[in-house]
Design a protein around this motif. Structure first.
Motif: not given
Length: 73
Positions: A45-60
């Motif tokens: 992701n381009f931002t830390v915030e968007n990467a944190m959201l990936d923790g909730e809807a994880f795609v390897p």
């Protein structure tokens, strides 16, 4: 933003969370933020915030061996 030194992709983080990984596009190296769930890296992701959201809807991420560095608070 404070960051640690780079670690090789063969070394995995101890803690779950967002880290910066180094993606290569052609000859350009572009750091992206990825969530580490304790076992696998999530998509970049381009931002830390968007990467944190990936923790909730994880795609390897397809490439699990890129070098990475920690994002310091």
């Amino acid at each position: 933003m404070n960051l640690t030194d780079w670690f090789p992709g063969s070394t995995k983080p101890v803690r779950k969370g967002v880290y910066q990984r180094e993606y290569t596009y052609g000859k350009a190296k572009l750091p992206s933020y990825c969530y580490w769930n304790g076992k696998k890296w999530g998509l970049g992701n381009f931002t830390v915030e968007n990467a944190m959201l990936d923790g909730e809807a994880f795609v390897p991420a397809p490439n699990q061996s890129l070098r990475w560095r920690g994002v310091l608070k």
